[in-house]
Scaffold this motif. Structure first.
Motif, mmCIF file in Angstrom:
data_model
loop_
_atom_site.group_PDB
_atom_site.id
_atom_site.type_symbol
_atom_site.label_atom_id
_atom_site.label_comp_id
_atom_site.label_asym_id
_atom_site.label_seq_id
_atom_site.Cartn_x
_atom_site.Cartn_y
_atom_site.Cartn_z
ATOM 1 N N TYR A 139 0.848 -1.192 0.000
ATOM 2 C CA TYR A 139 0.000 0.000 0.000
ATOM 3 C C TYR A 139 0.884 1.243 0.000
ATOM 4 N N ALA A 176 3.962 0.288 2.205
ATOM 5 C CA ALA A 176 3.699 -0.508 3.407
ATOM 6 C C ALA A 176 3.328 -1.912 2.963
ATOM 7 N N ILE A 227 1.486 -5.418 4.141
ATOM 8 C CA ILE A 227 0.556 -5.882 5.166
ATOM 9 C C ILE A 227 0.158 -7.326 4.899
ATOM 10 N N ALA A 228 0.297 -8.170 5.934
ATOM 11 C CA ALA A 228 0.012 -9.604 5.797
ATOM 12 C C ALA A 228 -0.936 -10.057 6.898
ATOM 13 N N GLU A 229 -1.381 -11.298 6.795
ATOM 14 C CA GLU A 229 -2.334 -11.954 7.712
ATOM 15 C C GLU A 229 -3.758 -11.507 7.350
ATOM 16 N N ILE A 256 -5.858 -9.123 9.552
ATOM 17 C CA ILE A 256 -5.243 -7.797 9.635
ATOM 18 C C ILE A 256 -5.481 -7.025 8.335
ATOM 19 N N GLU A 314 -9.115 -5.760 8.461
ATOM 20 C CA GLU A 314 -9.239 -4.568 9.326
ATOM 21 C C GLU A 314 -8.639 -3.346 8.617
ATOM 22 N N PHE A 315 -7.546 -3.574 7.910
ATOM 23 C CA PHE A 315 -6.881 -2.484 7.189
ATOM 24 C C PHE A 315 -7.808 -1.907 6.112
ATOM 25 N N ASP A 345 -10.455 0.061 7.740
ATOM 26 C CA ASP A 345 -9.927 1.350 8.217
ATOM 27 C C ASP A 345 -9.759 2.337 7.075
ATOM 28 N N LEU A 346 -9.273 1.837 5.933
ATOM 29 C CA LEU A 346 -9.036 2.720 4.786
ATOM 30 C C LEU A 346 -10.347 3.233 4.188
ATOM 31 N N PRO A 376 -18.443 1.105 18.647
ATOM 32 C CA PRO A 376 -17.450 0.195 19.238
ATOM 33 C C PRO A 376 -18.018 -1.175 19.645
ATOM 34 N N ARG A 421 -18.358 -3.241 16.538
ATOM 35 C CA ARG A 421 -17.022 -3.635 16.062
ATOM 36 C C ARG A 421 -16.519 -4.825 16.865
ATOM 37 N N ARG A 458 -15.591 -8.676 15.597
ATOM 38 C CA ARG A 458 -14.312 -9.343 15.912
ATOM 39 C C ARG A 458 -14.528 -10.641 16.678
#
Ligand code: CA
Lengths: 237, 237
Positions: free
Chosen positions: A51, A66, A68-70, A73, A76-77, A80-81, A92, A95, A99
């Motif tokens: 990214y 950047a 980013i793995a997994e 994750i 979530e990324f 977030d973006l 919250p 969220r 999870r």
């Protein structure tokens, strides 16, 4: 693209589709992993994304992007973006529920379902489904409510494969009565709520777009053939 | 309060302290779990928190409050509730880095460190530390930069226990040369970066406030005594 890779990659694909993200997909042949891939993920696992940084071809990753793995994750990324994608709501508590559902898929559903896929009795599969069913909201189309979230993206590839195997009878020689029992369980009232939910997930355009039956079906046919042969040779010894 | 519970609870305590959250703490005696606890977490595990709903004593949980379990999910929840705490930065890449560090603590560091704690050679411990050290930023006080985040809250309880054991020589009869080797490893230049980071984490006021040496030290003394005795009885058979 080996099927095992599409399984994990699917979740990422679904989330990127939901977010209407612009991205370049790059399939990695896991059995002949290219040298450049270590620059994307030193652990060598897929999916992995880059990214930011300068615009480069995927096989020439920039040191400035950047990495980013997994798969969770990465989900979530993406959420977030793209906060307006609804992949994770802003509340919250919601969220946390998403999870918790994901944690249950990865640490309860998947190990139990995998036991059935290795020839275990149908009870394990029923328990796997009941665990998730208990987390579904009283009303609501998806895992935590009416919005499609990363929780749904996580169950989608597993559920699609399970339904394919059961509905098409893939590996029925290997499964023997276990596949008939599974079909009956999926039609029983006690799992009806989850099955209806699962069907809605599979009808989601992002899920349909990431589904590659032409790759998945032959993969499982081969896999169960192999398991059947190894069982036969064990018995003949 | 048994030490095994404070280990997981510590992370929550640290995050709540960082967020300056108002909350009521309620210790649960795990060996005599009270009946009401099932209403907070049907799985019976701690930590678990309730949020929202009417104001009630902790041992009379309201059906109207949200119940949140699993320590990493609780940490994300606290970070979501208190965005200005910095427990998770707003930058999506930084957030992914914090989650990747947490994943490495739980799935790489902890299993390797646990092997050493069961009497395994020091190499496992060194590998555990090197795995996390490789993730530390070039510059930066904490796991992903200068801000203290949930990534630091996750490593803090494990690191505090490890340092206690090594520095005080707890269980030295059980560990034999493995504890001397560990002490030497922690003083070696190859781990210096992580050790300096770990020290900063342990100096953090939120970490200090959640540290209960009076509970932790006797717990480990007993545990290693027991392991030593079981080893001795195995050898004498
Ligand atoms: Ca996990």
């Amino acid at each position: 693209m080996p099927e095992q890779l599409t399984y994990y990659g699917n979740k990422t694909e679904i989330a990127l589709h939901e977010a209407q993200a612009q991205y370049t997909n790059c399939d990695v042949d896991f059995e002949n992993k290219p040298d450049w891939f270590v620059k994307v993920n030193p652990a060598g696992k897929v999916p992995a994304i880059t990214y930011g940084g300068p615009s480069v071809p995927p096989d020439q990753p920039s040191p400035e992007s950047a990495k980013i793995a997994e798969s969770v994750i990465i989900l979530e990324f993406i959420a977030d973006l793209y906060p307006s994608s609804g992949l994770l709501p802003s509340d919250p508590v919601k969220r946390a529920q998403a999870r918790f559902f994901i944690d249950a898929v990865n640490n309860k559903f998947n190990p139990l379902a995998a036991g059935w896929m290795r020839g275990g009795p149908v009870n394990g599969l029923v328990e796997a489904i009941k665990t998730l069913q208990a987390l579904l909201p009283e009303d609501g189309l998806f895992a935590i409510g009416d919005e499609f979230t990363i929780a749904d993206a996580v169950i989608a590839p597993a559920w699609a494969r399970l339904r394919l195997i059961v509905d098409k009878g893939i590996g029925e020689e290997f499964f023997a009565q276990n596949i008939i029992a599974a079909r009956e369980a999926l039609e029983s009232p006690e799992l009806a709520k989850f099955v209806a939910y699962g069907n809605r997930v599979l009808e989601r355009p992002s899920v349909k777009a990431s589904w590659h039956e032409d790759l998945v079906a032959p993969y499982f046919e081969k896999r169960f053939d192999k398991l059947l042969k190894s069982l036969a040779s064990t018995h003949s010894v």
